[in-house]
Scaffold this motif. Structure first.
Motif, PDB file in Angstrom:
ATOM      1  N   MET A  13       0.835  -1.194   0.000  1.00 38.08           N
ATOM      2  CA  MET A  13       0.000   0.000   0.000  1.00 38.08           C
ATOM      3  C   MET A  13       0.874   1.250   0.000  1.00 38.08           C
ATOM      4  N   LYS A  14       0.510   2.209  -0.828  1.00 40.17           N
ATOM      5  CA  LYS A  14       1.288   3.443  -0.936  1.00 40.17           C
ATOM      6  C   LYS A  14       1.161   4.282   0.327  1.00 40.17           C
ATOM      7  N   LYS A  44       0.841   7.805   2.250  1.00 41.44           N
ATOM      8  CA  LYS A  44       0.072   9.009   1.928  1.00 41.44           C
ATOM      9  C   LYS A  44       0.759  10.240   2.518  1.00 41.44           C
ATOM     10  N   ASP A  82       1.046   8.521  -2.560  1.00 43.75           N
ATOM     11  CA  ASP A  82      -0.216   9.224  -2.775  1.00 43.75           C
ATOM     12  C   ASP A  82      -0.079  10.595  -2.121  1.00 43.75           C
TER      13      ASP A  82
END
Length: 128
Positions: free
Chosen positions: A1-2, A4, A28
């Motif tokens: 998962m990127k 943020k 992100d």
């Protein structure tokens, strides 16, 4: 998962250039143009790192927001990169106060302009 990243800065052009650069590095990015909007996005989006301009609508708006964030237990450990051209503009240096690990944990202060390489390197080191 990127991871943020939230950028809070009133300079739209600079914010957009940071956004593109950071997104191209695999993160992100969410943006806000003032501390009120930024704090709302901080609460709703739960970023992994905050990039915060010191001088926005008022001379110390970003610094004041940092203080609000760091006294809140929910955000105390959030890494923050403080960016400013304030030393050139006002002849004021808040770096020593901001980089107090006890009062402001995980805060790094850098002058604008910051090189893309340095910014991305800082983001990686603070989000690992």
């Amino acid at each position: 998962m990127k991871k943020k990243i939230l950028i809070i800065d009133d300079d739209k052009d600079l914010t957009r250039s940071y956004q593109v650069m950071i997104e191209n590095s695999g993160f992100d990015v969410i943006t806000a143009q003032n501390s009120k909007e930024g704090f709302e996005k901080l609460e709703n989006e739960k970023p992994d790192l905050l990039i915060l301009d010191v001088m926005m609508n008022s001379n110390l708006e970003g610094y004041n927001l940092l203080h609000i964030i760091k006294i809140n237990d929910k955000f105390r450990e959030l890494p923050v990169i403080m960016l400013t051209g304030m030393i050139d503009s006002l002849g004021v240096n808040l770096k020593s106060g901001v980089e107090d690990d006890e009062m402001f944990p995980k805060v790094v202060f850098r002058d604008k302009p910051i090189s893309p390489t340095e910014l991305i390197s800082l983001i990686h080191s603070l989000t690992e």
